[in-house]
Design a protein around this motif. Structure first.
Motif, PDB file in Angstrom:
ATOM      1  N   SER A  37       0.862  -1.180   0.000  1.00 37.03           N
ATOM      2  CA  SER A  37       0.000   0.000   0.000  1.00 37.03           C
ATOM      3  C   SER A  37       0.893   1.223   0.000  1.00 37.03           C
ATOM      4  CB  SER A  37      -0.884   0.031   1.246  1.00 37.03           C
ATOM      5  OG  SER A  37      -1.741  -1.071   1.270  1.00 37.03           O
ATOM      6  N   CYS A  38       0.457   2.282  -0.692  1.00 34.51           N
ATOM      7  CA  CYS A  38       1.254   3.497  -0.733  1.00 34.51           C
ATOM      8  C   CYS A  38       0.401   4.683  -1.168  1.00 34.51           C
ATOM      9  CB  CYS A  38       2.448   3.336  -1.674  1.00 34.51           C
ATOM     10  SG  CYS A  38       1.991   3.115  -3.398  1.00 34.51           S
ATOM     11  N   GLN A  46       1.857   1.167 -12.235  1.00 34.45           N
ATOM     12  CA  GLN A  46       2.590   0.290 -11.333  1.00 34.45           C
ATOM     13  C   GLN A  46       2.822   1.016 -10.005  1.00 34.45           C
ATOM     14  OE1 GLN A  46       6.172  -0.967 -13.367  1.00 34.45           O
ATOM     15  NE2 GLN A  46       5.124  -2.779 -14.122  1.00 34.45           N
ATOM     16  N   PRO A  47       1.755   1.269  -9.256  1.00 26.73           N
ATOM     17  CA  PRO A  47       1.941   1.970  -7.990  1.00 26.73           C
ATOM     18  C   PRO A  47       2.661   1.091  -6.973  1.00 26.73           C
ATOM     19  CG  PRO A  47      -0.283   1.158  -8.136  1.00 26.73           C
ATOM     20  CD  PRO A  47       0.367   0.886  -9.466  1.00 26.73           C
ATOM     21  N   CYS A  48       3.419   1.696  -6.124  1.00 27.28           N
ATOM     22  CA  CYS A  48       4.108   1.006  -5.025  1.00 27.28           C
ATOM     23  C   CYS A  48       5.129  -0.019  -5.509  1.00 27.28           C
ATOM     24  CB  CYS A  48       3.119   0.319  -4.097  1.00 27.28           C
ATOM     25  SG  CYS A  48       1.654   1.261  -3.675  1.00 27.28           S
ATOM     26  N   VAL A  49       5.574   0.082  -6.750  1.00 29.75           N
ATOM     27  CA  VAL A  49       6.501  -0.915  -7.292  1.00 29.75           C
ATOM     28  C   VAL A  49       7.839  -0.896  -6.552  1.00 29.75           C
ATOM     29  CG1 VAL A  49       7.513   0.471  -9.163  1.00 29.75           C
ATOM     30  CG2 VAL A  49       7.316  -2.008  -9.415  1.00 29.75           C
ATOM     31  N   ASP A  62      -0.383  -7.786 -10.481  1.00 29.30           N
ATOM     32  CA  ASP A  62      -1.521  -8.706 -10.453  1.00 29.30           C
ATOM     33  C   ASP A  62      -2.810  -7.889 -10.364  1.00 29.30           C
ATOM     34  OD1 ASP A  62      -3.073 -11.010 -10.270  1.00 29.30           O
ATOM     35  OD2 ASP A  62      -2.906 -11.065  -8.098  1.00 29.30           O
ATOM     36  N   THR A  63      -2.987  -7.156  -9.283  1.00 29.01           N
ATOM     37  CA  THR A  63      -4.173  -6.306  -9.141  1.00 29.01           C
ATOM     38  C   THR A  63      -3.781  -4.949  -8.568  1.00 29.01           C
ATOM     39  OG1 THR A  63      -4.605  -7.178  -6.924  1.00 29.01           O
ATOM     40  CG2 THR A  63      -5.779  -8.225  -8.741  1.00 29.01           C
ATOM     41  N   ILE A  64      -4.529  -3.926  -8.967  1.00 26.61           N
ATOM     42  CA  ILE A  64      -4.321  -2.575  -8.456  1.00 26.61           C
ATOM     43  C   ILE A  64      -5.675  -2.046  -8.016  1.00 26.61           C
ATOM     44  CG2 ILE A  64      -3.635  -0.217  -9.006  1.00 26.61           C
ATOM     45  CD1 ILE A  64      -1.858  -1.386 -11.203  1.00 26.61           C
ATOM     46  N   GLN A  65      -5.726  -1.491  -6.810  1.00 27.30           N
ATOM     47  CA  GLN A  65      -6.937  -0.843  -6.330  1.00 27.30           C
ATOM     48  C   GLN A  65      -6.596   0.600  -5.994  1.00 27.30           C
ATOM     49  OE1 GLN A  65      -7.909  -3.462  -2.997  1.00 27.30           O
ATOM     50  NE2 GLN A  65      -9.894  -3.805  -3.984  1.00 27.30           N
ATOM     51  N   ALA A  88      -1.964  -2.495  -3.897  1.00 27.04           N
ATOM     52  CA  ALA A  88      -1.604  -3.288  -5.079  1.00 27.04           C
ATOM     53  C   ALA A  88      -1.074  -4.652  -4.663  1.00 27.04           C
ATOM     54  CB  ALA A  88      -0.552  -2.563  -5.901  1.00 27.04           C
ATOM     55  N   THR A  89      -1.252  -5.612  -5.553  1.00 28.27           N
ATOM     56  CA  THR A  89      -0.694  -6.950  -5.359  1.00 28.27           C
ATOM     57  C   THR A  89       0.187  -7.253  -6.565  1.00 28.27           C
ATOM     58  OG1 THR A  89      -2.685  -7.647  -4.206  1.00 28.27           O
ATOM     59  CG2 THR A  89      -1.219  -9.382  -4.980  1.00 28.27           C
TER      60      THR A  89
END
Length: 102
Positions: A37-38, A46-49, A62-65, A88-89
């Motif tokens: 989470s970020c 690609q958040p929080c990568v 995989d998934t982004i919310q 994100a996952t």
């Protein structure tokens, strides 16, 4: 009938021995999920990568919310900017050979 069984059983044992010897093969276990989470200043694919890379060398999305998109006042107080909170996952693929596997 005895004549056949004298040759049949050793032949079957020989075939069974050949079938049980295999060479090591590559095994790809399922990808390990990494949940992060970020908060970011811009929309991202690609958040929080960066956080996911701390746990895995080559993470894949995989998934982004998008949890929250909210305006935030800038320090001068005259304008605002957007803030995006993500959950994100990522998947972390790992390949192991069966010879190395425990």
């Amino acid at each position: 009938m005895r004549y056949r069984s004298r040759f049949l059983w050793p032949a079957l044992a020989l075939l069974a021995g050949c079938a049980s010897t295999t060479a090591p093969v590559a095994v790809t276990p399922p990808a390990a999920p990494i949940s992060v989470s970020c908060t970011e200043d811009a929309l991202s694919e690609q958040p929080c990568v960066a956080m996911a890379r701390q746990k895995c060398n080559a993470p894949t999305v995989d998934t982004i919310q998008l949890i929250l998109a909210a305006p935030v006042a800038v320090s001068d107080g005259t304008r605002t900017k957007q803030r995006y909170d993500y959950r994100a996952t990522y998947n972390c693929p790992v390949s192991v050979t069966s010879a190395d596997a425990p």
